[in-house]
Design a protein around this motif. Structure first.
Motif, mmCIF file in Angstrom:
data_model
loop_
_atom_site.group_PDB
_atom_site.id
_atom_site.type_symbol
_atom_site.label_atom_id
_atom_site.label_comp_id
_atom_site.label_asym_id
_atom_site.label_seq_id
_atom_site.Cartn_x
_atom_site.Cartn_y
_atom_site.Cartn_z
ATOM 1 N N THR A 68 -3.428 -4.175 -6.727
ATOM 2 C CA THR A 68 -2.502 -3.815 -5.656
ATOM 3 C C THR A 68 -1.241 -4.676 -5.710
ATOM 4 O OG1 THR A 68 -4.395 -3.212 -4.271
ATOM 5 C CG2 THR A 68 -2.273 -3.394 -3.187
ATOM 6 N N ILE A 69 -1.393 -5.929 -6.141
ATOM 7 C CA ILE A 69 -0.216 -6.802 -6.311
ATOM 8 C C ILE A 69 0.733 -6.192 -7.339
ATOM 9 C CG2 ILE A 69 0.572 -9.064 -7.115
ATOM 10 C CD1 ILE A 69 -2.025 -10.242 -6.116
ATOM 11 N N VAL A 70 0.148 -5.703 -8.435
ATOM 12 C CA VAL A 70 0.951 -5.074 -9.496
ATOM 13 C C VAL A 70 1.659 -3.833 -8.965
ATOM 14 C CG1 VAL A 70 0.887 -4.010 -11.783
ATOM 15 C CG2 VAL A 70 -0.627 -5.926 -11.263
ATOM 16 N N VAL A 71 0.920 -3.017 -8.205
ATOM 17 C CA VAL A 71 1.499 -1.798 -7.632
ATOM 18 C C VAL A 71 2.651 -2.133 -6.688
ATOM 19 C CG1 VAL A 71 1.060 0.265 -6.252
ATOM 20 C CG2 VAL A 71 -0.685 -0.563 -7.824
ATOM 21 N N LEU A 90 10.686 4.052 -1.028
ATOM 22 C CA LEU A 90 10.591 3.053 0.029
ATOM 23 C C LEU A 90 9.300 3.234 0.811
ATOM 24 C CD1 LEU A 90 11.815 0.736 1.627
ATOM 25 C CD2 LEU A 90 13.074 2.422 3.010
ATOM 26 N N GLY A 91 8.953 4.484 1.102
ATOM 27 C CA GLY A 91 7.716 4.761 1.822
ATOM 28 C C GLY A 91 6.498 4.277 1.051
ATOM 29 N N THR A 92 6.503 4.495 -0.269
ATOM 30 C CA THR A 92 5.407 4.039 -1.119
ATOM 31 C C THR A 92 5.303 2.525 -1.110
ATOM 32 O OG1 THR A 92 5.649 5.962 -2.584
ATOM 33 C CG2 THR A 92 4.472 4.057 -3.466
ATOM 34 N N ALA A 93 6.441 1.829 -1.182
ATOM 35 C CA ALA A 93 6.456 0.362 -1.202
ATOM 36 C C ALA A 93 5.921 -0.208 0.113
ATOM 37 C CB ALA A 93 7.874 -0.139 -1.460
ATOM 38 N N ILE A 94 6.305 0.403 1.230
ATOM 39 C CA ILE A 94 5.855 -0.086 2.542
ATOM 40 C C ILE A 94 4.347 0.057 2.690
ATOM 41 C CG2 ILE A 94 5.944 0.334 5.029
ATOM 42 C CD1 ILE A 94 8.898 1.108 4.672
ATOM 43 N N ARG A 95 3.839 1.238 2.362
ATOM 44 C CA ARG A 95 2.404 1.471 2.532
ATOM 45 C C ARG A 95 1.581 0.657 1.539
ATOM 46 N NH1 ARG A 95 0.442 5.326 -0.681
ATOM 47 N NH2 ARG A 95 -1.064 6.094 0.823
ATOM 48 N N SER A 121 -3.909 -0.826 -15.091
ATOM 49 C CA SER A 121 -4.316 0.228 -14.156
ATOM 50 C C SER A 121 -3.426 0.197 -12.914
ATOM 51 C CB SER A 121 -5.788 0.070 -13.758
ATOM 52 O OG SER A 121 -5.981 -1.028 -12.903
ATOM 53 N N GLY A 122 -2.971 -1.005 -12.542
ATOM 54 C CA GLY A 122 -2.043 -1.130 -11.418
ATOM 55 C C GLY A 122 -0.711 -0.466 -11.712
ATOM 56 N N LEU A 123 -0.204 -0.655 -12.931
ATOM 57 C CA LEU A 123 1.047 -0.013 -13.331
ATOM 58 C C LEU A 123 0.901 1.508 -13.334
ATOM 59 C CD1 LEU A 123 2.189 -2.334 -16.270
ATOM 60 C CD2 LEU A 123 3.232 -2.151 -14.005
ATOM 61 N N ALA A 124 -0.240 1.984 -13.842
ATOM 62 C CA ALA A 124 -0.489 3.430 -13.865
ATOM 63 C C ALA A 124 -0.568 3.981 -12.443
ATOM 64 C CB ALA A 124 -1.782 3.731 -14.621
ATOM 65 N N THR A 125 -1.215 3.222 -11.561
ATOM 66 C CA THR A 125 -1.310 3.634 -10.156
ATOM 67 C C THR A 125 0.063 3.693 -9.503
ATOM 68 O OG1 THR A 125 -3.497 2.641 -9.928
ATOM 69 C CG2 THR A 125 -2.280 3.063 -7.897
ATOM 70 N N GLY A 126 0.876 2.669 -9.760
ATOM 71 C CA GLY A 126 2.224 2.633 -9.197
ATOM 72 C C GLY A 126 3.042 3.844 -9.626
ATOM 73 N N ALA A 127 2.971 4.165 -10.915
ATOM 74 C CA ALA A 127 3.698 5.328 -11.435
ATOM 75 C C ALA A 127 3.176 6.613 -10.808
ATOM 76 C CB ALA A 127 3.557 5.386 -12.955
ATOM 77 N N SER A 128 1.843 6.697 -10.662
ATOM 78 C CA SER A 128 1.237 7.890 -10.065
ATOM 79 C C SER A 128 1.675 8.053 -8.615
ATOM 80 C CB SER A 128 -0.290 7.787 -10.146
ATOM 81 O OG SER A 128 -0.909 8.883 -9.502
ATOM 82 N N TRP A 129 1.657 6.961 -7.867
ATOM 83 C CA TRP A 129 2.063 7.008 -6.454
ATOM 84 C C TRP A 129 3.503 7.432 -6.275
ATOM 85 C CZ3 TRP A 129 -0.029 2.434 -3.053
ATOM 86 C CH2 TRP A 129 -1.407 2.625 -2.853
#
Length: 287
Positions: free
Chosen positions: A37-40, A181-186, A221-229
């Motif tokens: 989650t830190i990576v995301v 921005l919404g993704t970053a906040i949540r 996996s965090g990077l992949a999650t971030g891109a997916s989100w």
């Protein structure tokens, strides 16, 4: 354009499951979730500054904050359950259950977002439901039966429920707000929740025991999650939740292909039929 973002979300989500499965072989699932989650979060805020959306945070309305926070809490709960299920169960059985959140999301989108529910969507829901059932029905040996082997099922079910709530709350929360921005906040909410769970369960000391290889896989996996989100919420902002979510769940294809190549997990004939039904149901939903 939002359909392209939805398909991109599915691709990265599929990679997330495989990388996460590889990264939690010996690492506690809650600790792994907190680290990734830190990576995301870092990835999400980098994207916010790249698109120049950071100044809009002062303009976010109270209602938007509430739904983003609730969406973040639902996401955190879904993640914790999902990766616990992955750690305990077969990826080819856990992922279909998690993806069955499509059915619940479509129903919730009809009830709360007033999105259209026609005959084709009803047929799609039935196909996806039957397909999911066929994919998780697998005869187990006596050695495989036990409390631990059954617990993955309940974690996977909870993951699906919270994932559905995430989609609906997220759809409401990013209305009129930059999706990055919404993704970053949540994600910030998810981070706090994940680390609270780590400290409450007393797992914080296990961070130093994580092997370098597993740490790399968790971060990837965090990077992949971030891109997916980022792709997912961009698609959700412009498209219908009842259509975006089924497309995103096509990540099951990516996951199953990689699970065969990496973990040598094979599908039975019944599971293959189930997968085809899920795909047909999803394509009907897109149409």
């Amino acid at each position: 354009m939002w359909i392209i973002f939805a398909f991109a979300s599915a691709l990265f989500a599929g990679l997330t499951s495989i990388l996460a499965k590889c990264g939690i072989k010996n690492t506690d699932s809650n600790v792994a979730t907190a680290i990734r989650t830190i990576v995301v979060l870092i990835f999400s805020w980098i994207m916010v500054f790249i698109v120049g959306a950071q100044s809009a945070i002062t303009e976010v309305e109270f209602k938007t904050w509430v739904f983003l926070i609730l969406s973040g809490l639902a996401t955190g709960a879904s993640w914790l359950c999902y990766f616990k299920a992955l750690q305990l169960g077969d990826i080819n059985k856990v992922v279909p259950i998690d993806k069955s959140s499509t059915v619940l999301t479509i129903v919730l989108a009809f009830l709360f977002l007033h999105e259209e529910m026609n005959v084709l969507k009803i047929v799609s829901v039935i196909l996806i439901g039957i397909g999911t059932y066929l994919m998780i029905q697998k005869k187990e040996t006596k050695e495989q039966q036990g409390v631990q082997n059954k617990s993955w099922f309940w974690y996977a079910c909870l993951s699906a429920v919270f994932a559905s709530l995430t989609s609906i709350l997220g759809k409401i929360g990013i209305a009129g707000l930059n999706s990055n921005l919404g993704t970053a906040i949540r994600t910030g909410v998810v981070l706090i929740m994940a680390w609270v769970v780590v400290f409450v369960t007393g797992k914080q000391h296990e961070i130093r025991k994580i092997a370098r290889k597993e740490m790399v896989l968790i971060c990837l996996s965090g990077l992949a999650t971030g891109a997916s989100w980022l792709c997912y919420y961009r698609a959700l902002q412009d498209g219908l939740a009842s259509v975006v979510v089924p497309i995103d769940k096509l990540s099951i294809l990516v996951t199953i292909v990689f699970s065969y190549l990496v973990f040598h997990e094979k599908l039975s004939r019944k599971a293959l039929i189930g997968l085809l039904l899920i795909l047909v149901g999803t394509l009907c939903m897109i149409l």
